[in-house]
Design a protein around this motif. Structure first.
Motif, mmCIF file in Angstrom:
data_model
loop_
_atom_site.group_PDB
_atom_site.id
_atom_site.type_symbol
_atom_site.label_atom_id
_atom_site.label_comp_id
_atom_site.label_asym_id
_atom_site.label_seq_id
_atom_site.Cartn_x
_atom_site.Cartn_y
_atom_site.Cartn_z
ATOM 1 N N GLU A 95 7.741 6.473 -7.138
ATOM 2 C CA GLU A 95 6.933 5.611 -6.271
ATOM 3 C C GLU A 95 6.452 4.369 -7.021
ATOM 4 O O GLU A 95 6.518 3.256 -6.506
ATOM 5 C CB GLU A 95 5.716 6.394 -5.748
ATOM 6 N N LEU A 96 5.975 4.609 -8.245
ATOM 7 C CA LEU A 96 5.398 3.493 -9.006
ATOM 8 C C LEU A 96 6.449 2.424 -9.283
ATOM 9 O O LEU A 96 6.201 1.229 -9.126
ATOM 10 C CB LEU A 96 4.802 4.029 -10.314
ATOM 11 N N ALA A 100 6.385 -1.391 -7.914
ATOM 12 C CA ALA A 100 6.353 -2.427 -8.935
ATOM 13 C C ALA A 100 7.554 -3.359 -8.809
ATOM 14 O O ALA A 100 7.423 -4.578 -8.867
ATOM 15 C CB ALA A 100 6.317 -1.788 -10.330
ATOM 16 N N ALA A 180 -0.318 8.377 -0.063
ATOM 17 C CA ALA A 180 -0.547 8.504 -1.501
ATOM 18 C C ALA A 180 -0.090 7.243 -2.217
ATOM 19 O O ALA A 180 -0.760 6.740 -3.119
ATOM 20 C CB ALA A 180 0.193 9.723 -2.051
ATOM 21 N N THR A 183 -2.049 4.016 -2.112
ATOM 22 C CA THR A 183 -3.155 3.929 -3.059
ATOM 23 C C THR A 183 -2.848 2.950 -4.195
ATOM 24 O O THR A 183 -3.750 2.324 -4.733
ATOM 25 C CB THR A 183 -3.449 5.330 -3.642
ATOM 26 N N ILE A 184 -1.556 2.820 -4.562
ATOM 27 C CA ILE A 184 -1.231 1.862 -5.625
ATOM 28 C C ILE A 184 -0.826 0.499 -5.051
ATOM 29 O O ILE A 184 -0.310 -0.347 -5.769
ATOM 30 C CB ILE A 184 -0.146 2.397 -6.598
ATOM 31 N N LEU A 187 -1.322 -3.030 -6.650
ATOM 32 C CA LEU A 187 -0.321 -3.563 -7.581
ATOM 33 C C LEU A 187 0.599 -4.539 -6.864
ATOM 34 O O LEU A 187 1.209 -5.401 -7.488
ATOM 35 C CB LEU A 187 0.508 -2.435 -8.198
ATOM 36 N N LEU A 191 -5.076 -4.993 -1.087
ATOM 37 C CA LEU A 191 -6.191 -4.189 -1.567
ATOM 38 C C LEU A 191 -6.483 -3.032 -0.628
ATOM 39 O O LEU A 191 -6.893 -3.230 0.514
ATOM 40 C CB LEU A 191 -7.441 -5.064 -1.747
ATOM 41 N N ASP A 195 -7.786 0.236 -4.975
ATOM 42 C CA ASP A 195 -8.331 -0.802 -5.850
ATOM 43 C C ASP A 195 -9.512 -0.264 -6.650
ATOM 44 O O ASP A 195 -9.684 -0.600 -7.819
ATOM 45 C CB ASP A 195 -8.752 -2.028 -5.026
ATOM 46 N N ILE A 197 -9.749 2.634 -7.751
ATOM 47 C CA ILE A 197 -9.204 3.502 -8.798
ATOM 48 C C ILE A 197 -8.540 2.677 -9.888
ATOM 49 O O ILE A 197 -8.719 2.911 -11.076
ATOM 50 C CB ILE A 197 -8.178 4.487 -8.186
ATOM 51 N N ILE A 198 -7.754 1.671 -9.452
ATOM 52 C CA ILE A 198 -6.928 0.943 -10.408
ATOM 53 C C ILE A 198 -7.747 -0.088 -11.192
ATOM 54 O O ILE A 198 -7.548 -0.256 -12.385
ATOM 55 C CB ILE A 198 -5.740 0.273 -9.672
ATOM 56 N N SER A 199 -8.684 -0.741 -10.507
ATOM 57 C CA SER A 199 -9.455 -1.793 -11.185
ATOM 58 C C SER A 199 -10.755 -1.238 -11.740
ATOM 59 O O SER A 199 -11.848 -1.621 -11.322
ATOM 60 C CB SER A 199 -9.734 -2.942 -10.224
#
Lengths: 243, 238
Positions: A95-96, A100, A180, A183-184, A187, A191, A195, A197-199
Motif C-alpha cells: 500500500e505504501l 508513494a 486503512a 490513513t496515509i 503523503l 489530509l 495526518d 498520525i503521520i505529522s
C-alpha cells in the motif's frame, strides 16, 4: 474503566497519554511547533469527513469497475484465472509503495488518490463476485433458465441474491483495505485523520494517539455498517437456512 | 508536513553513475540502483524478520484458538468477533494504539501485524477442521482412536490444504502491510519508501516496492510447495 468509582470523567492527567489524546480531540492542544492550537472537534470532524469521502469514493469506483466484471465472468464461468489471480496479486501490492509512487510519479491530489485506493479495492471485489456467482447451485440457474428468465435476469434475480454473503465479503475486505490506506493519504497531499498520525512533529504524541484511536473507531464503524448492510441484503431464505 | 523518520543521508540523492537521472528524479534510474543495491540488504532482512515473526506468532495463537473453538463450539463466535476487530483496525492505527504500551520499534510493528493475521489463519483452520467429513471421524472413533489422536492424525492432516491456504493469504498480505512498519520505527522496506522527509524519490519507491512484491511471491511459492508436500493425496485427486 472507572465505572466502579462512580466518577464519569476522572481527571485527564491520571489517564496519561490517553488523557492528552482525549483533550486533543475535544478541545485541542498547542501545536508542537508552538503558537497555534491544533486538534479540537472542528479539525477532527473535517479530517474524518475527508477520510470518509475518499474511502466512499474509492470504494464506489472499485465496486463500479469490479462488480459487473466479476458477476459476468462468474455467470459464464469464464476467466477464472484472471479473477482468481487478480485477488492473489492484489494482496501483494504494498500500500505504501502504491500511494508513494502515485504521488511522486503522477502527482498529488484527490483524483489520483482515489484511483490508487480503488486499485486496492478492485481485486477482492472481483474475486469474491466471481467465486460467489460460480458457487451458486447450477440446478437453481437451470430452473430459472427453464422458467424463461433472461441471462441478465438470472444474474440479478437468482445468482446475486444467493451470492450476497460472498460478494459482500469482498466489498468488506476492500473497504477495510481502502480506509486503512486512506490513513496515509496525507503523503499524497490529501489530509485525512492520518495526518494526526503521520505529522507527529505538529500534533505531538497526544495527536498521534488520538489519530490512531479515531482511525480505528472509524474502520470498525464502517465494518459494522457494511455487516449490517449485508444482513439487510441477504434474503430471508438464506438466513433461515443458516440458523 | 511529514516528519523526518531517519537521518537523511545526503549522498543518497547524488547520483554516482549516470549524470542527471537522479537530479531530474526520472521514473527509474537503473544506474543508481546498480550503485546502491547494497542499501536494500538491511531493510530486506528487517522486512523478513517482521513478516516471519508476525506470521509465526499469528499462526501459533490462531492455532491454539482454533483448537479450543473446535473442542468447545460456543467459543467459535466470540473468537471470530475478537479476531475480526483486530483484523479491522488498520495496522498503522494499531502501531500507535500500542504507543503507550510498547513504544516505537519492531516489536510494536510485529504485534500489530500479528493481530491483523489472526483472523485469516483462525478462519481457515476452523473451516478446514469443519470440512472433515463426519464419516471419517466416526471411522477413526470406530477403530479406537481417542479425540486427541483423531485431531492430530486425522482432522488436522485433512485440514492441511485449508490451513496452508490461510497461511498463504496471511503471509502475502503481511509482506505488503509490513512496509508501513516504518511509521512505527520498525524498519523494513518502508524505510526505503519514506526516505527522510521525502517520498518523492521514484526509483527508491519502485525498488523497495518491487522487493516487497517479489518477497510476497517467493513466500507464496514456498508455502504452496509445503502444502503439496504435506497433502500428497491432493495431487492424486487433482
Amino acid at each position: 474503566m472507572e465505572a466502579g468509582g462512580g466518577v464519569i470523567y476522572p481527571p485527564l492527567a491520571s489517564l496519561g497519554l490517553f488523557g492528552d489524546a482525549f483533550q486533543f480531540v475535544f478541545s485541542g492542544r498547542e501545536a508542537e511547533t508552538g503558537g497555534v492550537t491544533v486538534g479540537g472537534t472542528s479539525q477532527v470532524l473535517d479530517l474524518a469527513a475527508k477520510q470518509l469521502e475518499v474511502t466512499v469514493l474509492a470504494l464506489g469506483v472499485a465496486i463500479l469497475l469490479a462488480l459487473p466484471i466479476g458477476l459476468v465472468l462468474g455467470h459464464y464461468g469464464r476467466g477464472e484465472f484472471l479473477a482468481v489471480s487478480a485477488g492473489n496479486a492484489g494482496r501483494a501490492i504494498p500500500e505504501l509503495a502504491l500511494i508513494a509512487l502515485m504521488a511522486a510519479a503522477i502527482g498529488v491530489g484527490l483524483v489520483n488518490l482515489v484511483v490508487a485506493l480503488a486499485i486496492l479495492g478492485i481485486p477482492p471485489i472481483l474475486t469474491n463476485a466471481y467465486v460467489g456467482i460460480k458457487q451458486v447451485d447450477r440446478a437453481s440457474v437451470e430452473a430459472a433458465r427453464g422458467m424463461g428468465m433472461t441471462e441478465a435476469g438470472i444474474i440479478r434475480g437468482v445468482e446475486v441474491p444467493l451470492a450476497v454473503p460472498t460478494i459482500m465479503g469482498g466489498v468488506r475486505t476492500a473497504a477495510i483495505n481502502i480506509i486503512a490506506t486512506a490513513t496515509i493519504a496525507p503523503l499524497a497531499g490529501i489530509l485525512t485523520l492520518g495526518d494526526f498520525i503521520i505529522s507527529r512533529n505538529v500534533y505531538g504524541d497526544a495527536g498521534v494517539l488520538a489519530g490512531a484511536v479515531l482511525v480505528a473507531l472509524m474502520a470498525l464503524a464502517m465494518e459494522g455498517a457494511l455487516a449490517g448492510l449485508q444482513w439487510a441484503m441477504t434474503s430471508k431464505g438464506l438466513k433461515l437456512n443458516r440458523s | 508536513m511529514v516528519e523526518p523518520l531517519a537521518a537523511v543521508d545526503e549522498s543518497f540523492f547524488t547520483d554516482r553513475s549516470n549524470g542527471s537521472c537522479i537530479q531530474d528524479n526520472k521514473l527509474f534510474c537503473p544506474g543508481w540502483v546498480a550503485d546502491n543495491y547494497d542499501r536494500y540488504v538491511d531493510p530486506t532482512l528487517q522486512h523478513l524478520v517482521l513478516v516471519g515473526s508476525a506470521v509465526a506468532a499469528g499462526f501459533l495463537i490462531a492455532f491454539a484458538l482454533a483448537i479450543l473453538a473446535h473442542r468447545h463450539r460456543f467459543l467459535s463466535t466470540p473468537f471470530l468477533a475478537g479476531t475480526g476487530v483486530l483484523y479491522t483496525i488498520p495496522s498503522i492505527s494499531f502501531f500507535f494504539l500500542l504507543l503507550p504500551v510498547t513504544g516505537r520499534g519492531a516489536l510494536t510493528a510485529i504485534i500489530a501485524l500479528t493481530a491483523f493475521n489472526l483472523q485469516i489463519i483462525f478462519r481457515n483452520i476452523t473451516t478446514g477442521l469443519r470440512n472433515v467429513p463426519s464419516e471419517v471421524t466416526e471411522a477413526a472413533t470406530g477403530v479406537g482412536m481417542t479425540r486427541t489422536q483423531i485431531l492430530w492424525r486425522v482432522e488436522l492432516p485433512l485440514a492441511m490444504p485449508e490451513i496452508i491456504a490461510g497461511l498463504r493469504i496471511a503471509t502475502v498480505s503481511t509482506v505488503a502491510l509490513a512496509t508501513l512498519a516504518v511509521f512505527a520505527n520498525g524498519g523494513g522496506l518502508g524505510t526505503e519508501i519514506v526516505t527522510g522527509s521525502n517520498i518523492t524519490f521514484k526509483t527508491g519507491i519502485i525498488v523497495a516496492g518491487s522487493i516487497a512484491v517479489i518477497m510476497a511471491i517467493l513466500f507464496d511459492g514456498v508455502l504452496l510447495l509445503i502444502g503439496r508436500l504435506l497433502a500428497p493425496w491432493r495431487r492424486v485427486a487433482a
